[in-house]
Enzyme design. Structure first.
Site, mmCIF file in Angstrom:
data_model
loop_
_atom_site.group_PDB
_atom_site.id
_atom_site.type_symbol
_atom_site.label_atom_id
_atom_site.label_comp_id
_atom_site.label_asym_id
_atom_site.label_seq_id
_atom_site.Cartn_x
_atom_site.Cartn_y
_atom_site.Cartn_z
ATOM 1 N N GLU A 1 -18.832 -12.131 -10.189
ATOM 2 C CA GLU A 1 -18.694 -12.635 -8.778
ATOM 3 C C GLU A 1 -19.114 -13.881 -8.537
ATOM 4 O O GLU A 1 -19.503 -14.149 -7.566
ATOM 5 C CB GLU A 1 -19.471 -11.727 -7.910
ATOM 6 C CG GLU A 1 -19.200 -10.135 -8.061
ATOM 7 C CD GLU A 1 -17.841 -9.790 -7.735
ATOM 8 O OE1 GLU A 1 -16.998 -10.556 -7.199
ATOM 9 O OE2 GLU A 1 -17.352 -8.584 -8.407
ATOM 10 N N GLY A 2 -18.718 -14.958 -9.100
ATOM 11 C CA GLY A 2 -19.058 -16.341 -8.943
ATOM 12 C C GLY A 2 -20.467 -16.544 -9.690
ATOM 13 O O GLY A 2 -21.536 -16.117 -9.429
#
Lengths: 587, 587
Positions: free
Chosen positions: B432-433
């Site tokens: 998620e980044g």
């Protein structure tokens, strides 16, 4: 990804940071010069890169296998080990009279790094053998030396350290394995030992276990331990191998990392043992071996760090992703162009090279202390060993973790290899004495015992380097400023700890690990700074511009990015004791 | 070791740190009070502790299994998931009109923590479903909502996010999966997606893939991406399941951790997809989903930290080893008595509770921003999300590592369970980044874009808390002093970054991760400080003395041991840019 041993930096560290001017004048090393040593290291590095490095991932996947008391190593490991013995690499630093090459420890440290970077699971076997050789050299009888040393030095036999028992880990006073003297002067050894690295394997003809045990009338606690040689196969008077001894491997552990290195549970059932030295002095002898092993574990930290760094660097060069933040390119670039990837790579490199620099300096002090009556060198070496072990092992976990991070999602996939370093590295701050044990050793035995004298001498030497830096080039001045701040934190913490130790010993020890990390960070930054000065001299002489420029950059990055942690450690030591000692934990 | 959900602290955080006074007055939540919420959380916590927590180690050992396109989950997981659905836990925070309980996000965050602490591999499935629900609620058509939401909210179907492709990780502009409009208005989706969490499994009747793809005439780069619903099984007009869609799982990954969570490679071969919203706005929609997911990943960090802490605490109480350093006992004591073990335990606890405190505050801001026109709350929530994700995930790796350390050698043995947390945690700063992506988001979108206005408001609020602390009890004053120093570091770094961003954007971004860690550390310390003030008020009112005293001690330890890192980050930001941007890496 192939491993490229950092031979140039290893030689740089020997030449400029290992007190080589003193080590090389020791009579015992008179036959060796830097050219010599460089050639030996090059040869060993080539062997490790070609023959050992490819084993690491295979061994991690296959692991050592246990079946009915026997441990089988991966076939590729067995072949490589046979070559290792054939080429005589086990004997590098051991005395010529037992078949060794007699190279100094400064070279040995470099070799340990290269071997363990290639494959830490593999490297653990020779590392333990080195420890057994060292213990026998210093404490064995002439007969024991004659019986065991030559095959150990050749690598035909391997060595183990048998300390831990289920109830006796850090607390060796609780060892309960029994050793009963028999009429023929041998001892019957009985008990269970756990976490025995390479306690059982099929790489060598014989395994020489060094075992801590307790004789029937021995005092309780650590002062009642004796040290025994318990060969897996008994040795006949003519040196040939005789009957199997009563030492059984009952299982091996399923571990987070170093999976090709078998960690054995050994059961001794009235096994025949031979007393080393005198009864009840076992712990003292074991510490000789342990000090060497602790230093080597620190070097393993450097090794894993270097391997993780090389892997991350190669990936960062190859992986193309996202445009640069400065908008100077419209297309995606290799991720090494992105500032934060550079930050992580530099952090990895500087922590690695910082560890290498301090390890080289420590190895030189150990060489000097070993072969010359130099109490100051000996005390400084003893002071440095827990720093090398503690700092390099803790930082290796961080470096390996950064290596995973640089790979992104791919780093979490086992096949990539970055995750293996993260798993392997995690044992380093634990075995051969946890970081807390190192910190207690540092604070209790190396700092408080001499009233801080050695620690102050360490600081004074750093101040000398600062003076040189202050008169130097621009980067040197910047490095000197950071170094002075970090040294100030160290001295202030030292004063506080010495003072506090007299009135609140718990509060002093509450800061022991922060103090270890402060001192270790400072030591690494100092040695890199000395390296930067040497690099500038080389640059001025027109030598190897790119490499030398990089050495200066490494020292500068360390000064700007890592040394600031010293002030935070200082704050934790001076202000953090009560809140942890008074802590209440929920039921 | 059994897991005990920290319900009391979760409720404390909701009551005192989540802006509950504002959240509870939102019309949509008018039906819920703290007693209500406490009962719901207690019930869920009991379910997680009893039914889910025992799965974690089993699932890690068995893993999800792939065979010829099918993924089979461990049998115990399938049973537990069925119960999870039956009890309606998936629907906790979702709108009543689709069958949800309609609880606020502040409760949802607590539930996500408890579920993921019980078993992160299990927790990932509902977490992804939550994200899909959120995206559909905000961007789906009425028909899409009618078709998909009810079974997703019930947990009968699960959701996935399909972003990554081999060449498109952080850089989603490089997505090349194609979507071609057909005559009937559906799209034919073709391409390969990797790293798809729960992309294939047998827990639910259907899997709803949300897929980023590119229509034939779309602009290149991120602005040419559209978002599609691609159900694994097509849904008939009456809501029953029809034919299998052309989405094939070709393999699952062999991962470092979260091994019972299948990470799939999915091949789309002209699969039927339904456009969400408008073409070319897919990334925008995906970000809605991602923001929620990012926050939840931060919460997973708190979850792993809590579980690792509980395990280490239990071990430290039980393991007897070594006499105390103060010589006050002649016998060995439980290792929790040793100062450095206490230090590590307190560090674990304070990082965990600090994360929980800031996550609760952020969840409250998200609730407010979602249901009321409050641009200041929205901006602050947006500012906090990367801090929660970045700080809690990075610190979770540290906390899990400390958990291994406290166990000593036993921690390295897989059966102990501590090593699993260390492996599981490592994905958190990546998916998620990555932390760098969070830091770029923070610095670029949340700080520079409004000229630092939100960041200054954040600092101003901290200064208000400092004023309260200065007038408080002794610990409050000590906390306030540390907090003020840390805020000073933050404001100085902020000024420097804003100024530097105009003249040397690379130098500003060289400090992005240190700035994220500085801000995250400060935010956690601040919220714990607010917690300490609330705890003192409760103490004065005679409430729950032991718990409240502990909350104050946690804040104090954080202030003395963790907040000092802010000054080091500050130094790295202000002085460390050039040395990394100019770095030369060896060939």
């Amino acid at each position: 990804m192939s491993y490229q041993p950092p031979v140039k930096d290893l030689i740089f560290c020997i030449e400029h940071l290992s007190h080589w001017e003193n080590v090389s004048t020791l009579a015992v090393y008179a036959d060796h010069d830097l050219t010599d040593i460089g050639a030996a290291l090059e040869g060993f590095a080539q062997f490790c890169a070609e023959q050992i490095a490819p084993l690491s991932q295979i061994g991690d996947t296959l692991g050592a296998r246990y079946d009915n008391g026997r441990v089988t190593m991966p076939e590729a490991d067995a072949q490589a080990y046979a070559q290792f013995v054939e080429m005589g690499w086990q004997s590098m630093t051991h005395p010529v009279e037992y078949g060794g090459f007699g190279l100094p420890r400064v070279v040995g440290a470099a070799a340990v790094e290269v071997l363990n970077a290639a494959d830490m699971s593999f490297g653990l076997c020779p590392l333990l053998t080195d420890g057994a050789i060292e213990a026998l050299l210093l404490t064995g009888s002439d007969e024991q030396k004659a019986t065991y040393l030559e095959p150990l030095v050749a690598g035909r036999w391997s060595g183990t350290m048998n300390l831990t028992e289920p109830q006796a880990g850090s607390d060796l006073g609780r060892v309960s394995t029994k050793a009963t003297r028999r009429e023929d002067g041998t001892y019957g050894v009985s008990g269970t030992k756990i976490f025995i690295t390479y306690g059982a394997h099929d790489l060598t003809e014989n395994i020489i276990h060094l075992v801590l045990a307790r004789t029937p009338e021995a005092p309780v606690g650590p002062k009642g331990l004796s040290l025994f040689i318990v060969p897996q196969k008994l040795v006949e008077p003519d040196g040939t191998l005789g009957a199997e001894n009563a030492v059984n491997c009952v299982s091996i552990e399923h571990k987070l990392g170093v999976r090709a290195s078998p960690t054995a549970v050994l059961e001794y059932d009235d096994a025949t043992g031979f007393l080393i030295g005198e009864e009840n002095r076992g712990l003292e002898y074991m510490f000789i071996m342990m000090n060497a092993a602790r230093f080597s574990v620190g070097v393993q930290g450097i090794a894993i760090s270097e391997r993780a760094y090389q892997r991350a660097l190669a990936y960062a060069r190859e992986r193309v992703q996202s445009r640069p933040v400065n908008g100077q390119a419209r297309d995606a670039v290799a991720i090494i162009e992105h500032p934060d990837v550079r930050r992580m790579l530099m952090r990895m490199r500087c922590l690695t090279e910082g560890g290498r620099a301090m390890a080289a300096a420590t190895a030189g002090l150990l060489d000097i202390a070993h072969h010359r009556d130099d109490p100051a060198a000996a005390a400084l070496a003893e002071f440095m060993v827990p720093l090398v072990k503690g700092f390099c092992s803790e930082r290796a976990v961080e470096v390996a973790s950064l290596g995973v991070q640089i790979h992104g999602g791919v780093g979490f996939i086992e096949e990539t290899g970055a995750a293996q370093h993260y798993r392997d590295a995690r044992i380093l701050p634990i075995y051969e004495g946890t970081t807390a044990i190192q910190a207690n050793d540092l604070l209790g035995r190396k700092v408080m015992r001499d009233g801080g004298e050695t620690a102050r001498r360490f600081a004074a030497r750093i101040a000398e380097t600062e003076a040189e830096l202050a008169n130097g080039f621009a980067e040197a001045q910047a490095i000197g400023t950071s170094l002075a701040k970090a040294r100030g934190s160290f001295e202030s913490a030292l004063d506080w700890l010495l003072e506090t130790s007299h009135k609140d010993i718990d509060a002093a020890f509450a800061g022991s690990v922060p103090f270890l990390m402060l001192a270790g960070t400072l030591a690494a930054g100092w040695k890199l700074a000395k390296g930067a000065l040497a690099a500038q001299t080389a640059l001025d002489a027109g030598q190897d511009a790119r490499f030398m420029t990089r050495k200066i950059a490494t020292a500068l990055f360390f000064a700007e990015h890592i040394l600031p942690d010293c002030a935070a450690e200082h704050a934790r030591i001076l202000h953090g004791a009560r809140s942890l000692l008074d802590a209440d934990f929920p039921d």
